[in-house]
Design a protein around this motif. Structure first.
Motif, mmCIF file in Angstrom:
data_model
loop_
_atom_site.group_PDB
_atom_site.id
_atom_site.type_symbol
_atom_site.label_atom_id
_atom_site.label_comp_id
_atom_site.label_asym_id
_atom_site.label_seq_id
_atom_site.Cartn_x
_atom_site.Cartn_y
_atom_site.Cartn_z
ATOM 1 N N ALA A 15 14.988 -4.813 1.097
ATOM 2 C CA ALA A 15 13.568 -4.548 1.364
ATOM 3 C C ALA A 15 12.979 -5.664 2.216
ATOM 4 C CB ALA A 15 12.801 -4.401 0.051
ATOM 5 N N ASP A 16 13.310 -6.901 1.883
ATOM 6 C CA ASP A 16 12.792 -8.033 2.653
ATOM 7 C C ASP A 16 13.219 -7.950 4.118
ATOM 8 O OD1 ASP A 16 11.557 -9.051 0.393
ATOM 9 O OD2 ASP A 16 13.174 -10.476 -0.050
ATOM 10 N N ALA A 17 14.432 -7.497 4.354
ATOM 11 C CA ALA A 17 14.954 -7.403 5.725
ATOM 12 C C ALA A 17 14.191 -6.385 6.567
ATOM 13 C CB ALA A 17 16.444 -7.057 5.700
ATOM 14 N N HIS A 18 13.564 -5.408 5.917
ATOM 15 C CA HIS A 18 12.840 -4.346 6.637
ATOM 16 C C HIS A 18 11.334 -4.379 6.354
ATOM 17 C CE1 HIS A 18 16.490 -2.413 8.087
ATOM 18 N NE2 HIS A 18 17.006 -2.708 6.906
ATOM 19 N N MET A 19 10.863 -5.473 5.731
ATOM 20 C CA MET A 19 9.459 -5.550 5.319
ATOM 21 C C MET A 19 8.498 -5.490 6.504
ATOM 22 S SD MET A 19 7.484 -5.519 2.717
ATOM 23 C CE MET A 19 8.556 -5.976 1.343
ATOM 24 N N GLU A 20 8.825 -6.154 7.603
ATOM 25 C CA GLU A 20 7.921 -6.149 8.760
ATOM 26 C C GLU A 20 7.715 -4.728 9.281
ATOM 27 O OE1 GLU A 20 7.615 -8.058 13.229
ATOM 28 O OE2 GLU A 20 8.736 -9.158 11.692
ATOM 29 N N TRP A 25 4.364 0.314 9.254
ATOM 30 C CA TRP A 25 4.223 1.712 8.830
ATOM 31 C C TRP A 25 3.010 1.854 7.909
ATOM 32 C CZ3 TRP A 25 4.498 3.613 3.840
ATOM 33 C CH2 TRP A 25 4.558 5.004 3.715
ATOM 34 N N VAL A 26 2.856 0.926 6.962
ATOM 35 C CA VAL A 26 1.699 0.945 6.053
ATOM 36 C C VAL A 26 0.404 0.846 6.861
ATOM 37 C CG1 VAL A 26 0.477 -0.330 4.240
ATOM 38 C CG2 VAL A 26 2.946 0.038 4.038
ATOM 39 N N LYS A 27 0.365 -0.079 7.812
ATOM 40 C CA LYS A 27 -0.825 -0.243 8.642
ATOM 41 C C LYS A 27 -1.165 1.054 9.370
ATOM 42 C CE LYS A 27 -2.857 -2.992 12.374
ATOM 43 N NZ LYS A 27 -3.504 -1.831 12.958
ATOM 44 N N SER A 28 -0.146 1.764 9.845
ATOM 45 C CA SER A 28 -0.406 3.027 10.546
ATOM 46 C C SER A 28 -1.018 4.060 9.600
ATOM 47 C CB SER A 28 0.859 3.570 11.213
ATOM 48 O OG SER A 28 1.723 4.178 10.280
ATOM 49 N N GLY A 33 -6.325 6.811 8.483
ATOM 50 C CA GLY A 33 -7.298 7.177 7.459
ATOM 51 C C GLY A 33 -6.679 7.840 6.249
ATOM 52 N N LEU A 34 -5.362 7.713 6.089
ATOM 53 C CA LEU A 34 -4.666 8.365 4.977
ATOM 54 C C LEU A 34 -4.537 7.472 3.748
ATOM 55 C CD1 LEU A 34 -1.821 10.098 7.013
ATOM 56 C CD2 LEU A 34 -3.897 11.147 6.091
ATOM 57 N N PHE A 35 -4.373 6.167 3.950
ATOM 58 C CA PHE A 35 -4.157 5.255 2.835
ATOM 59 C C PHE A 35 -5.480 4.637 2.405
ATOM 60 C CE2 PHE A 35 0.506 4.197 4.183
ATOM 61 C CZ PHE A 35 0.882 5.492 3.883
ATOM 62 N N ILE A 36 -5.654 4.516 1.089
ATOM 63 C CA ILE A 36 -6.872 3.970 0.502
ATOM 64 C C ILE A 36 -6.618 2.577 -0.057
ATOM 65 C CG2 ILE A 36 -8.583 4.287 -1.335
ATOM 66 C CD1 ILE A 36 -7.887 7.333 -1.126
ATOM 67 N N ALA A 37 -5.473 2.378 -0.689
ATOM 68 C CA ALA A 37 -5.103 1.096 -1.291
ATOM 69 C C ALA A 37 -3.591 1.080 -1.448
ATOM 70 C CB ALA A 37 -5.786 0.917 -2.645
ATOM 71 N N SER A 38 -3.017 -0.134 -1.472
ATOM 72 C CA SER A 38 -1.563 -0.241 -1.636
ATOM 73 C C SER A 38 -1.200 -1.605 -2.174
ATOM 74 C CB SER A 38 -0.863 0.004 -0.289
ATOM 75 O OG SER A 38 -1.297 -0.950 0.671
ATOM 76 N N GLY A 39 -0.006 -1.706 -2.738
ATOM 77 C CA GLY A 39 0.479 -2.988 -3.227
ATOM 78 C C GLY A 39 1.821 -2.857 -3.920
ATOM 79 N N ARG A 40 2.372 -4.014 -4.288
ATOM 80 C CA ARG A 40 3.667 -4.078 -4.961
ATOM 81 C C ARG A 40 3.543 -3.768 -6.439
ATOM 82 N NH1 ARG A 40 6.247 -9.737 -2.631
ATOM 83 N NH2 ARG A 40 6.773 -8.891 -0.582
ATOM 84 N N LYS A 41 4.591 -3.196 -7.001
ATOM 85 C CA LYS A 41 4.691 -3.054 -8.448
ATOM 86 C C LYS A 41 5.051 -4.428 -9.026
ATOM 87 C CE LYS A 41 6.398 1.711 -8.476
ATOM 88 N NZ LYS A 41 7.557 2.571 -8.812
ATOM 89 N N ILE A 42 4.630 -4.661 -10.258
ATOM 90 C CA ILE A 42 4.997 -5.875 -10.973
ATOM 91 C C ILE A 42 5.652 -5.439 -12.274
ATOM 92 C CG2 ILE A 42 4.132 -7.970 -12.074
ATOM 93 C CD1 ILE A 42 1.800 -7.872 -10.069
ATOM 94 N N PRO A 43 6.915 -5.767 -12.503
ATOM 95 C CA PRO A 43 7.776 -6.571 -11.640
ATOM 96 C C PRO A 43 8.080 -5.833 -10.332
ATOM 97 C CG PRO A 43 9.070 -5.650 -13.425
ATOM 98 C CD PRO A 43 7.632 -5.275 -13.686
ATOM 99 N N ARG A 44 8.624 -6.564 -9.377
ATOM 100 C CA ARG A 44 8.836 -6.044 -8.020
ATOM 101 C C ARG A 44 10.003 -5.044 -7.977
ATOM 102 N NH1 ARG A 44 10.520 -9.201 -2.564
ATOM 103 N NH2 ARG A 44 10.241 -7.414 -1.199
#
Length: 94
Positions: A15-20, A25-28, A33-44
């Motif tokens: 995942a780290d290797a493809h995070m950028e 993709w998340v920014k797009s 106007g499709l995404f409202i909020a996002s983040g990592r699960k804990i634990p990851r």
């Protein structure tokens, strides 16, 4: 509203290797106007995105995520109809 729950199927190093690319993709998704909020699960173990739009479009978008195309995660897409919100979040019901 939709909950896009992604679960890693590969080590976090992959995942780290493809995070950028994934974050572009998340920014797009936000730019469209499709995404409202996002983040990592804990634990990851993956992440969660709150989204709006048409299910078919979101399914296609998730299929195009670099994490998906590189076999790093799987998505579970849950649709929900919000009926109650805390004050200040009423616009989420739209």
């Amino acid at each position: 509203m939709f909950i896009l729950s992604l679960t890693y199927t590969a080590p976090t190093e992959a995942a780290d290797a493809h995070m950028e690319a994934h974050m572009a993709w998340v920014k797009s998704g936000y730019d469209q106007g499709l995404f409202i909020a996002s983040g990592r699960k804990i634990p990851r173990t993956g992440g969660v995105i709150l989204a709006r739009g048409e299910r078919a479009a979101l399914e296609a978008l998730c299929a195009a995520d670099p994490f998906t195309t590189h076999g790093i995660c799987e998505y579970e897409i849950t649709e929900m109809a919000l009926t109650t919100t805390a004050p200040g979040f009423e616009n989420l019901k739209a």
